[in-house]
Motif scaffolding. Structure first.
Motif, PDB file in Angstrom:
ATOM      1  N   GLN A 255       0.844  -1.195   0.000  1.00  0.00           N
ATOM      2  CA  GLN A 255       0.000   0.000   0.000  1.00  0.00           C
ATOM      3  C   GLN A 255       0.871   1.233   0.000  1.00  0.00           C
ATOM      4  O   GLN A 255       1.872   1.275   0.706  1.00  0.00           O
ATOM      5  CB  GLN A 255      -0.814   0.059   1.292  1.00  0.00           C
ATOM      6  N   SER A 256       0.438   2.244  -0.754  1.00  0.00           N
ATOM      7  CA  SER A 256       1.173   3.511  -0.792  1.00  0.00           C
ATOM      8  C   SER A 256       0.173   4.613  -1.091  1.00  0.00           C
ATOM      9  O   SER A 256      -1.007   4.348  -1.308  1.00  0.00           O
ATOM     10  CB  SER A 256       2.225   3.459  -1.896  1.00  0.00           C
ATOM     11  N   ALA A 257       0.675   5.843  -1.126  1.00  0.00           N
ATOM     12  CA  ALA A 257      -0.221   6.983  -1.399  1.00  0.00           C
ATOM     13  C   ALA A 257      -0.938   6.827  -2.729  1.00  0.00           C
ATOM     14  O   ALA A 257      -2.076   7.244  -2.889  1.00  0.00           O
ATOM     15  CB  ALA A 257       0.586   8.278  -1.387  1.00  0.00           C
ATOM     16  N   GLY A 258      -0.270   6.208  -3.710  1.00  0.00           N
ATOM     17  CA  GLY A 258      -0.848   6.110  -5.054  1.00  0.00           C
ATOM     18  C   GLY A 258      -1.565   4.807  -5.350  1.00  0.00           C
ATOM     19  O   GLY A 258      -1.972   4.563  -6.486  1.00  0.00           O
ATOM     20  N   THR A 259      -1.716   3.946  -4.345  1.00  0.00           N
ATOM     21  CA  THR A 259      -2.392   2.666  -4.581  1.00  0.00           C
ATOM     22  C   THR A 259      -3.838   2.917  -5.005  1.00  0.00           C
ATOM     23  O   THR A 259      -4.563   3.627  -4.307  1.00  0.00           O
ATOM     24  CB  THR A 259      -2.392   1.806  -3.301  1.00  0.00           C
ATOM     25  N   PRO A 260      -4.267   2.346  -6.137  1.00  0.00           N
ATOM     26  CA  PRO A 260      -5.665   2.547  -6.538  1.00  0.00           C
ATOM     27  C   PRO A 260      -6.616   1.961  -5.492  1.00  0.00           C
ATOM     28  O   PRO A 260      -6.298   0.950  -4.860  1.00  0.00           O
ATOM     29  CB  PRO A 260      -5.786   1.777  -7.859  1.00  0.00           C
ATOM     30  N   PRO A 261      -7.783   2.591  -5.292  1.00  0.00           N
ATOM     31  CA  PRO A 261      -8.734   2.099  -4.288  1.00  0.00           C
ATOM     32  C   PRO A 261      -9.397   0.806  -4.746  1.00  0.00           C
ATOM     33  O   PRO A 261      -9.358   0.473  -5.932  1.00  0.00           O
ATOM     34  CB  PRO A 261      -9.765   3.230  -4.199  1.00  0.00           C
ATOM     35  N   PRO A 262     -10.022   0.083  -3.808  1.00  0.00           N
ATOM     36  CA  PRO A 262     -10.735  -1.132  -4.208  1.00  0.00           C
ATOM     37  C   PRO A 262     -11.836  -0.799  -5.217  1.00  0.00           C
ATOM     38  O   PRO A 262     -12.419   0.285  -5.154  1.00  0.00           O
ATOM     39  CB  PRO A 262     -11.354  -1.643  -2.902  1.00  0.00           C
ATOM     40  N   PRO A 263     -12.129  -1.706  -6.152  1.00  0.00           N
ATOM     41  CA  PRO A 263     -13.194  -1.451  -7.118  1.00  0.00           C
ATOM     42  C   PRO A 263     -14.566  -1.562  -6.456  1.00  0.00           C
ATOM     43  O   PRO A 263     -14.718  -2.234  -5.429  1.00  0.00           O
ATOM     44  CB  PRO A 263     -13.002  -2.566  -8.154  1.00  0.00           C
ATOM     45  N   ALA A 264     -15.553  -0.919  -7.075  1.00  0.00           N
ATOM     46  CA  ALA A 264     -16.909  -0.887  -6.509  1.00  0.00           C
ATOM     47  C   ALA A 264     -17.448  -2.286  -6.229  1.00  0.00           C
ATOM     48  O   ALA A 264     -18.152  -2.508  -5.241  1.00  0.00           O
ATOM     49  CB  ALA A 264     -17.836  -0.139  -7.469  1.00  0.00           C
TER      50      ALA A 264
END
Length: 278
Positions: A255-264
């Motif tokens: 995990q990092s600042a730029g990690t994409p969020p979980p999908p809907a």
């Protein structure tokens, strides 16, 4: 029964740091992925960032499992019909290319392994859709992780989602246990039946990294001994996180600042009680 190592609290701390650094390399390289750049240049930038900024080292460089020549670069860059282990070089990225960058850093002896898809310039609808569904596949697999679940639960939900969308799951490559060793037990298959294979215990750490093809699942190996392509030349996509099994669910270590969020698609599943560490 295979022996799957249960990590100590100190080892988990080491894996958290390595995982974060692995993800931060992908954050760093993101703005450089655009038409006209070569995969070799992206590799050079990643390698310099690891060495000069993080004080980490690239695990793939000179990595040589039995029967393989040493891998010559710091990261893997797999473009379009390359499934995995694409070797960075003179290839110039153009608008419409779909690229996976796979980064594994070693920090204080621990490995942080993750990959992301990058759609270069104006991607095709197919490339965007395949990348999205593959991302959903990874997250659906992650959502099954908790103590008492089985490895087969992860593979099953990934296979189901991929095939429902008309795609196929690569069988020959899979996720893997990871820690002080780059690849250790267990093997994490991206297909299978629920309730089968090893039972998960808190403290296990492994990758979930589905490789999903737009066409058929068959693969072919290139003469360089590393690069794997789809046999039918169809597009392939892959996403990867390193995951810790907890008593109540999972923690994503990459995990990092730029990690994409979980999908809907997985949000309702995560709200049903899987504990997600921020």
């Amino acid at each position: 029964m295979m022996s799957i190592s249960i990590k100590t609290p100190d080892e988990i701390e080491g894996m958290r740091l390595a995982g974060r650094l692995g993800a931060e390399v992908l954050d760093y390289i993101t703005p450089f992925v655009k038409p006209g750049v070569t995969t070799g240049e992206l590799d050079r930038l990643c390698h310099e960032y690891m060495s000069n900024v993080q004080g980490s080292t690239p695990a793939p460089l000179n990595y040589a499992p039995p029967g393989y020549t040493p891998y010559p670069k710091a990261v893997c860059t797999s473009v379009n019909d390359v499934i995995c282990h694409g070797i960075p070089g003179d290839k110039v990225l153009k608008s419409g290319d779909a690229l996976n960058i796979d980064v594994t850093v070693i920090k204080d002896g621990f490995h942080g392994d993750n990959s992301r898809m990058f759609l270069v310039g104006e991607p095709s609808i197919l490339a965007r859709r395949l990348s999205e569904v593959t991302y959903e596949c990874m997250w659906l697999g992650i959502s099954k992780v908790k103590a008492g679940a089985h490895l087969g639960d992860i593979g099953h939900v990934i296979q189901q989602h991929a095939e429902k969308n008309g795609y196929s799951v690569v069988r020959e490559f899979c996720g893997h246990g990871i820690g002080r060793v780059f690849h250790e037990e267990p093997q994490v298959l991206h297909y299978g039946r629920p309730g089968t294979l090893e039972k998960l215990e808190a403290g296990m750490i492994f990758t979930i990294e589905p490789m999903i093809n737009a066409g058929r699942r068959e693969i072919k190996e290139m003469p360089d001994g590393w690069t794997i392509k789809t046999k039918d030349r169809s597009l392939s996509a892959q996403w990867e996180h390193t995951v810790l099994v907890t008593e109540t669910g999972f923690e994503i270590l990459t995990q990092s600042a730029g990690t994409p969020p979980p999908p809907a698609i997985v949000l309702p599943l995560l709200e049903q009680g899987a504990a997600v560490a921020a």
